[in-house]
Design an enzyme around this catalytic site. Structure first.
Site, mmCIF file in Angstrom:
data_model
loop_
_atom_site.group_PDB
_atom_site.id
_atom_site.type_symbol
_atom_site.label_atom_id
_atom_site.label_comp_id
_atom_site.label_asym_id
_atom_site.label_seq_id
_atom_site.Cartn_x
_atom_site.Cartn_y
_atom_site.Cartn_z
ATOM 1 N N GLY A 195 0.818 -1.206 0.000
ATOM 2 C CA GLY A 195 0.000 0.000 0.000
ATOM 3 C C GLY A 195 0.848 1.249 0.000
ATOM 4 N N ASN A 196 0.225 2.380 0.196
ATOM 5 C CA ASN A 196 0.963 3.640 0.257
ATOM 6 C C ASN A 196 0.306 4.573 1.270
ATOM 7 O OD1 ASN A 196 -1.070 5.382 -1.163
ATOM 8 N ND2 ASN A 196 -0.669 3.901 -2.801
ATOM 9 N N ARG A 197 0.923 5.721 1.477
ATOM 10 C CA ARG A 197 0.529 6.612 2.573
ATOM 11 C C ARG A 197 -0.512 7.652 2.176
ATOM 12 N NH1 ARG A 197 4.137 5.683 6.617
ATOM 13 N NH2 ARG A 197 6.226 4.991 5.981
ATOM 14 N N SER A 198 -1.167 7.500 1.042
ATOM 15 C CA SER A 198 -2.157 8.506 0.651
ATOM 16 C C SER A 198 -3.270 8.596 1.690
ATOM 17 C CB SER A 198 -2.755 8.134 -0.705
ATOM 18 O OG SER A 198 -3.791 9.033 -1.029
#
Ligand code: CTP
Ligand code: CA
Length: 230
Positions: A33-36
């Site tokens: 995943g990512n930190r958005s």
């Protein structure tokens, strides 16, 4: 920010906005995943609805944000799900804004059971497949008169500055507008404020001063109105 009357200048416009991050599963309990946070996309949707647009918000994973009033919310998880939802909504949209942080890659295979460590077997290696570029596909399949907007979070590196990378990305993607956020050092991800540049396909470049994500949203919708009236 003091409440003020917003123009209803997006009345009659159908807009699609993607927001948040995708998650690409490795097994039933793990993902890439990512930190958005989704805050910028949600702000775009809220402001567009307040200004009269018919808004579809395609949201990946976000912080626990209240859904903006008066928008159609579609929840997705993976990049492939986001692609399908954005394409379907874009088929009837005048403006599409890709504010989502779409994973560039997904694990090539998804284990149907939890991956276990073992002292007898070698540690696993994750192989990645490329996800489709939703924004580039939107540009390729664009309806007549449709406006396509991208976002880019860039850092400078030995190959060039934030703006160098952003100009090249705008050309590569073929979007009408590209919002560029300078990231790194705690800038942009999950924060309340954004700053950067707004680049247009005609070569116009406007700095976006540091301000709230609602403020940046208003600036982008102003630019869309100008672009579509020209
Ligand atoms: N984007 C997309 N589909 C992808 C990746 C990105 O639609 N698979 C969109 C993002 O929503 C954003 C724009 O493309 O609007 C730019 O994303 P970015 O990650 O900055 O660009 P990439 O082309 O993926 O390049 P990079 O290698 O720098 O990540
Ligand atoms: Ca990317």
């Amino acid at each position: 920010e003091a409440p003020r009357a917003l123009p209803r200048d997006l009345t009659g416009l159908r807009v699609v906005i993607s927001a948040g991050g995708t998650r690409e599963p490795l097994d039933p309990v793990r993902y890439l995943g990512n930190r958005s946070s989704g805050k910028q996309g949600f702000a775009l949707a809220r402001v567009a609805a307040q200004r009269g647009a018919a808004v579809t918000l395609v949201a990946g994973h976000t912080d626990a944000l209240p859904p903006p009033a008066g928008v159609t919310l579609r929840r997705v998880s993976t990049a492939l799900e986001m692609q399908a939802a954005v394409r379907a909504a874009a088929a009837e949209a005048d403006v599409v804004v890709m504010a989502a942080a779409v994973a560039d890659f997904r694990p090539a295979s998804r284990a149907d059971h939890k991956i276990k460590k073992s002292d007898d077997a070698p540690d696993p290696v994750v192989t990645l497949d490329r996800n489709p570029d939703i924004l580039a596909e939107l540009v390729r399949e664009r309806r007549a008169g449709q406006t396509v907007v991208g976002f880019a979070a860039e850092t400078g590196d030995e190959h060039g500055s934030v703006l160098d990378h952003a100009r090249a990305k705008l050309r590569r993607k073929g979007a009408d507008l590209l919002v560029v956020n300078a990231v790194g050092d705690g800038k942009a991800f999950g924060t309340e404020d954004n700053s950067g540049w707004l680049l247009a396909a005609d070569g116009t470049e406007a700095p976006i001063p540091l301000g709230t994500k609602a403020r940046l949203a208003a600036t982008l919708w102003d630019a869309v109105v100008v672009l579509r009236s020209g």
